[in-house]
Design a protein around this motif. Sequence first.
Motif, short mmCIF file in Angstrom:
data_model
loop_
_atom_site.label_atom_id
_atom_site.label_comp_id
_atom_site.label_asym_id
_atom_site.label_seq_id
_atom_site.Cartn_x
_atom_site.Cartn_y
_atom_site.Cartn_z
N GLY A 92 0.92 -1.22 -0.04
CA GLY A 92 0.08 -0.08 -0.01
C GLY A 92 0.82 1.37 -0.08
N GLU A 93 2.08 1.32 0.72
CA GLU A 93 2.75 2.30 0.69
C GLU A 93 3.49 2.59 -0.40
N ALA A 94 3.97 1.50 -1.18
CA ALA A 94 4.65 1.76 -2.40
C ALA A 94 3.61 2.08 -3.40
N GLU A 95 2.63 1.70 -3.45
CA GLU A 95 1.44 2.12 -4.37
C GLU A 95 1.03 3.63 -4.27
N SER A 96 1.07 3.96 -2.74
CA SER A 96 0.66 5.39 -2.49
C SER A 96 1.85 6.33 -2.90
N LYS A 97 3.17 5.82 -2.82
CA LYS A 97 4.38 6.72 -3.08
C LYS A 97 4.34 6.83 -4.60
N TYR A 98 3.93 5.49 -5.31
CA TYR A 98 3.98 5.86 -6.85
C TYR A 98 2.99 6.63 -7.27
N LEU A 99 1.80 6.46 -7.05
CA LEU A 99 0.68 7.48 -7.26
C LEU A 99 1.19 9.09 -6.94
N SER A 100 1.65 9.25 -5.67
CA SER A 100 2.15 10.48 -5.39
C SER A 100 3.19 11.05 -6.32
N GLY A 101 4.12 10.23 -6.49
CA GLY A 101 5.06 10.62 -7.55
C GLY A 101 4.32 11.05 -8.74
#
Length: 286
Positions: free
Chosen positions: A191-200
């Motif tokens: 979830g954190e990886a997906e969140s950071k990816y979308l945030s990027g």
Amino acid sequence: MGQALGCVQVDQSTVAIRETFGKFDDVLEPGCHCLPWCLGSHVAGHLSLRVQQLDVRCETKTKDNVFVTVVASIQYRALAKKASDAFYKLSNTRGQIQSYVFDVIRASVPKLDLDSTFEQKNDIAKAVEEELEKAMSHYGFEIVQTLIVDIEPDEHVKRAMNEINAAARMRLAATEKAEAEKIMQIKRAEGEAESKYLSGIGIARQRQAIVDGLRDSVLAFSENVPGTSSKDVMDMVLVTQYFDTMKEIGASSKSNSVFIPHGPGAVRDIASQIRDGLLQANPPQV
């Protein structure tokens, strides 16, 4: 009174043994029978044909040196056709059966470990029944059923077995709990990886939009105001953003105070630093 008149009554599921002058004469079936006592006839005794049960407790040792108490339940009955053998040949039927049970159990259980003893109790019961059937048939008795109703290890052994079982269950529970925590951590990391990816992606799109907006503003301002260059427009945009930043910092009650140069000359210095940094990062192609 019946004996005095030479009559005797035999109850249902029972046979009587008639003797004449002390010698076996006949087996009397249920009903009323005439026994002329003057001719030496009398009833020596009665024999029940009902199914009887004998519970035998036998202490023995397993192959892995664990003492257990095996409780066997023997159901037997006398055969009407061999009533004379059942009456005369054995003086203690229950003691005889108990001896055979002891012999078979103490010969079978020491060949098995404790767990196998519990698992193969039907085989032990079958061995006891076969041995009893072979032995007791000569004495006029039939073995109806043989059951191993209980196997009782020593109290300390039972406590140890319960502790082993409890430890195994606790180990399984700990494994399941660790597996659940592992899954939660993996899902949280995903979830954190997906969140950071979308945030990027969002930040990249935001910066692209800012760059596109600045480009359009510079082009529009240069076209509408004659004599202005792109540098003049960028300086004005930087000054505008500078004062907007100062305004936001001052309007926020929870922000810390930031002291930066804010004179007109400082703005030109900031613009020069930003421009120089961009030129150094992207050197002109020769």
